[in-house]
Design a protein around this motif. Structure first.
Motif, PDB file in Angstrom:
ATOM      1  N   LEU A 132      45.294  33.989  30.320  1.00  0.00           N
ATOM      2  CA  LEU A 132      44.403  34.553  31.651  1.00  0.00           C
ATOM      3  C   LEU A 132      42.550  33.886  30.311  1.00  0.00           C
ATOM      4  O   LEU A 132      42.436  33.178  31.402  1.00  0.00           O
ATOM      5  N   THR A 133      43.772  34.861  29.269  1.00  0.00           N
ATOM      6  CA  THR A 133      41.716  34.693  28.506  1.00  0.00           C
ATOM      7  C   THR A 133      42.212  35.091  27.222  1.00  0.00           C
ATOM      8  O   THR A 133      43.019  36.153  27.024  1.00  0.00           O
ATOM      9  N   ASP A 134      41.222  35.188  25.965  1.00  0.00           N
ATOM     10  CA  ASP A 134      41.117  35.342  25.536  1.00  0.00           C
ATOM     11  C   ASP A 134      40.255  36.474  25.303  1.00  0.00           C
ATOM     12  O   ASP A 134      39.868  37.566  26.783  1.00  0.00           O
ATOM     13  N   TYR A 135      40.843  38.179  24.461  1.00  0.00           N
ATOM     14  CA  TYR A 135      39.675  39.229  24.260  1.00  0.00           C
ATOM     15  C   TYR A 135      39.344  39.666  22.782  1.00  0.00           C
ATOM     16  O   TYR A 135      40.793  38.770  21.259  1.00  0.00           O
ATOM     17  N   ALA A 136      38.922  40.539  22.547  1.00  0.00           N
ATOM     18  CA  ALA A 136      38.661  40.828  20.973  1.00  0.00           C
ATOM     19  C   ALA A 136      39.040  42.306  20.451  1.00  0.00           C
ATOM     20  O   ALA A 136      38.713  43.188  21.552  1.00  0.00           O
ATOM     21  N   ALA A 137      39.100  42.383  19.437  1.00  0.00           N
ATOM     22  CA  ALA A 137      39.149  43.889  19.254  1.00  0.00           C
ATOM     23  C   ALA A 137      38.025  44.574  19.158  1.00  0.00           C
ATOM     24  O   ALA A 137      37.261  44.207  18.869  1.00  0.00           O
ATOM     25  N   ALA A 138      38.691  45.925  19.783  1.00  0.00           N
ATOM     26  CA  ALA A 138      37.281  47.494  20.079  1.00  0.00           C
ATOM     27  C   ALA A 138      36.455  46.703  20.889  1.00  0.00           C
ATOM     28  O   ALA A 138      35.130  46.885  20.912  1.00  0.00           O
ATOM     29  N   SER A 139      37.125  45.434  21.975  1.00  0.00           N
ATOM     30  CA  SER A 139      35.441  45.533  23.191  1.00  0.00           C
ATOM     31  C   SER A 139      36.338  45.138  24.166  1.00  0.00           C
ATOM     32  O   SER A 139      37.516  45.073  24.702  1.00  0.00           O
ATOM     33  N   GLU A 140      35.913  46.358  24.981  1.00  0.00           N
ATOM     34  CA  GLU A 140      36.345  46.703  26.290  1.00  0.00           C
ATOM     35  C   GLU A 140      36.869  45.719  27.161  1.00  0.00           C
ATOM     36  O   GLU A 140      35.939  44.752  27.308  1.00  0.00           O
ATOM     37  N   VAL A 141      37.822  45.879  28.194  1.00  0.00           N
ATOM     38  CA  VAL A 141      38.382  44.718  28.962  1.00  0.00           C
ATOM     39  C   VAL A 141      38.608  45.479  31.245  1.00  0.00           C
ATOM     40  O   VAL A 141      39.768  46.625  30.012  1.00  0.00           O
ATOM     41  N   GLY A 142      38.041  44.801  31.785  1.00  0.00           N
ATOM     42  CA  GLY A 142      38.503  44.919  32.864  1.00  0.00           C
ATOM     43  C   GLY A 142      39.057  44.212  33.432  1.00  0.00           C
ATOM     44  O   GLY A 142      39.581  42.843  33.521  1.00  0.00           O
ATOM     45  N   ILE A 143      40.194  45.285  34.202  1.00  0.00           N
ATOM     46  CA  ILE A 143      41.706  45.111  34.452  1.00  0.00           C
ATOM     47  C   ILE A 143      41.431  45.241  36.562  1.00  0.00           C
ATOM     48  O   ILE A 143      41.539  46.163  36.104  1.00  0.00           O
ATOM     49  N   LYS A 144      41.498  44.321  37.481  1.00  0.00           N
ATOM     50  CA  LYS A 144      42.078  44.375  38.509  1.00  0.00           C
ATOM     51  C   LYS A 144      42.562  43.555  39.175  1.00  0.00           C
ATOM     52  O   LYS A 144      43.692  42.263  38.438  1.00  0.00           O
ATOM     53  N   LEU A 145      43.942  44.176  39.416  1.00  0.00           N
ATOM     54  CA  LEU A 145      45.236  43.080  40.288  1.00  0.00           C
ATOM     55  C   LEU A 145      45.256  43.633  41.801  1.00  0.00           C
ATOM     56  O   LEU A 145      45.083  44.674  42.224  1.00  0.00           O
ATOM     57  N   VAL A 146      45.216  43.011  42.779  1.00  0.00           N
ATOM     58  CA  VAL A 146      45.255  42.635  43.462  1.00  0.00           C
ATOM     59  C   VAL A 146      46.720  42.260  44.462  1.00  0.00           C
ATOM     60  O   VAL A 146      46.933  41.013  44.404  1.00  0.00           O
ATOM     61  N   VAL A 147      47.611  43.099  44.788  1.00  0.00           N
ATOM     62  CA  VAL A 147      48.459  43.176  45.110  1.00  0.00           C
ATOM     63  C   VAL A 147      49.051  42.597  46.277  1.00  0.00           C
ATOM     64  O   VAL A 147      49.257  44.145  47.436  1.00  0.00           O
ATOM     65  N   ASP A 148      49.375  41.599  47.201  1.00  0.00           N
ATOM     66  CA  ASP A 148      50.458  41.959  48.234  1.00  0.00           C
ATOM     67  C   ASP A 148      51.183  42.158  48.580  1.00  0.00           C
ATOM     68  O   ASP A 148      52.200  40.657  47.946  1.00  0.00           O
ATOM     69  N   ILE A 149      52.193  43.042  48.574  1.00  0.00           N
ATOM     70  CA  ILE A 149      53.611  43.620  49.013  1.00  0.00           C
ATOM     71  C   ILE A 149      54.055  42.726  50.000  1.00  0.00           C
ATOM     72  O   ILE A 149      55.517  42.395  49.112  1.00  0.00           O
TER      73      ILE A 149
END
Length: 347
Positions: free
Chosen positions: A136-153
């Motif tokens: 998906l993307t890179d991320y950094a240590a000690a840095s906040e990351v926001g995640i959102k999942l919109v799930v179509d059952i």
């Protein structure tokens, strides 16, 4: 329908439409933090845990998962009422003290994994239907990351957002899962680190439900538009309450040109009774802060600040004071209920 907000500082909480079965609107999981105190937590209420490779604690009010084993980890499982259709939304923020592969957040149904977001190869990815990890993307240590999942059952697909940006649309489930009943956080079995888990929210049934929890500060969340396009509208974080997931709000800044700033969010047309809730604060009192719940170009409900008071508009067009002399630098929580059939509403 459209929601219009004009403000110096505003935070939209949620907008929901009623349904025949009100139980289909609301939160399935609403986890903010661990037990109070800074010591090791032997249990996190509502969660099944396997902590042979670490323990739980609090980090300045937020849930901390400490993985102190190089060959084992910590697994937290939160069961919820089985969901067989419709759309679920999952939101959370996290930061990890050191980058480590194998950390995962996943949705399950009847013992089978449907959706998995994980760290792999030093990056953030998700598990595809073929079993492979898609970056998906890179991320950094000690840095906040926001995640959102919109799930179509029903469609067995998921939209994946990172820091408020939709990076993947309608990705197929990792397995042919027809219902969902649990959420799992797993630190994996390699490495030692601290995972700061800023809440877990799973909900359904709202036309709009926006607390800007998974949005990175400094930008406008996807799905919102601002007018004029050059105006300043960005998510900001209250640094005094950073560990609390609900510490973000949306700040609108009028550049002083006299035209104001408008924030608009459109959504699918709702039928029947609807409720809109929002919170707002003004660093300096300003007349003309207005919230409108619209059906096309027709306002169903209007709320405004005028002559230092908070007011709503009657069907006759008359503005009525509902709260005299509100204060600056104070958050006000507003709920408007609208019934288009009867032509009546509450505030």
């Amino acid at each position: 329908m459209k929601l219009l907000m004009i403000s110096a500082l505003a935070c939209l909480a949620c907008l929901s439409s009623s349904a025949e079965d009100a139980r289909r609107i609301g939160y399935l999981v609403d986890q903010v933090r661990a037990a109070s105190g800074s010591k090791k937590a032997s249990i996190l209420s509502g969660w099944e845990q396997k902590a042979s490779g670490g323990y739980l604690t609090n980090g300045w009010g937020g849930l901390q998962i400490v993985d102190n084993s190089d060959g084992d980890g910590v697994t937290l499982t939160r069961a919820f009422s089985p969901q067989h259709d419709g759309t679920l939304t999952v939101e959370f923020r996290f930061n990890v003290s050191a980058k480590n592969d194998g950390i995962s957040w996943s949705l399950w149904g009847k013992g089978h994994q449907a959706v998995e977001v994980l760290t792999s190869g030093g990056r953030l990815g998700y598990r595809s239907s073929s079993g492979k990890v898609v970056v998906l993307t890179d991320y950094a240590a000690a840095s906040e990351v926001g995640i959102k999942l919109v799930v179509d059952i029903d469609g067995r697909t998921v939209d994946l957002y990172v820091d408020g940006l939709r990076l993947v649309e309608k990705a197929a489930f990792a397995a042919d899962v027809r219902s969902l009943d649990s959420f799992v956080i797993d630190t994996g079995t390699a490495g030692q680190f601290i995972l700061n888990q800023r809440g877990v929210y799973i909900y359904r049934g709202y036309a709009v439900n926006e607390k800007f929890i998974s949005q990175k500060p400094g930008a406008l969340a996807e799905g919102w538009s601002v007018s004029p396009p050059t105006a300043s509208a960005q998510v900001v974080r209250n640094e005094d309450m950073v560990p609390d997931p609900d510490s973000n709000s949306l700040r609108l800044t009028d550049g002083g040109v006299g035209s104001g700033v408008s924030l608009i969010r459109s959504f699918e047309r709702q039928v029947g009774r609807a409720e809109v809730e929002f919170s707002f604060a003004q660093p300096a009192k300003l007349d003309g802060f207005t919230v409108r719940l619209m059906d096309g170009d027709f306002p169903l409900a209007e709320f405004t600040s005028s002559h230092g008071d908070l007011c709503c508009r009657k069907a006759s067009g008359e503005w009525v004071t509902v709260w005299k002399q509100y204060a600056s630098n104070v958050w006000y929580n507003i709920r408007m209920t609208v019934d288009p059939v009867s032509g009546q509403g509450d505030l």
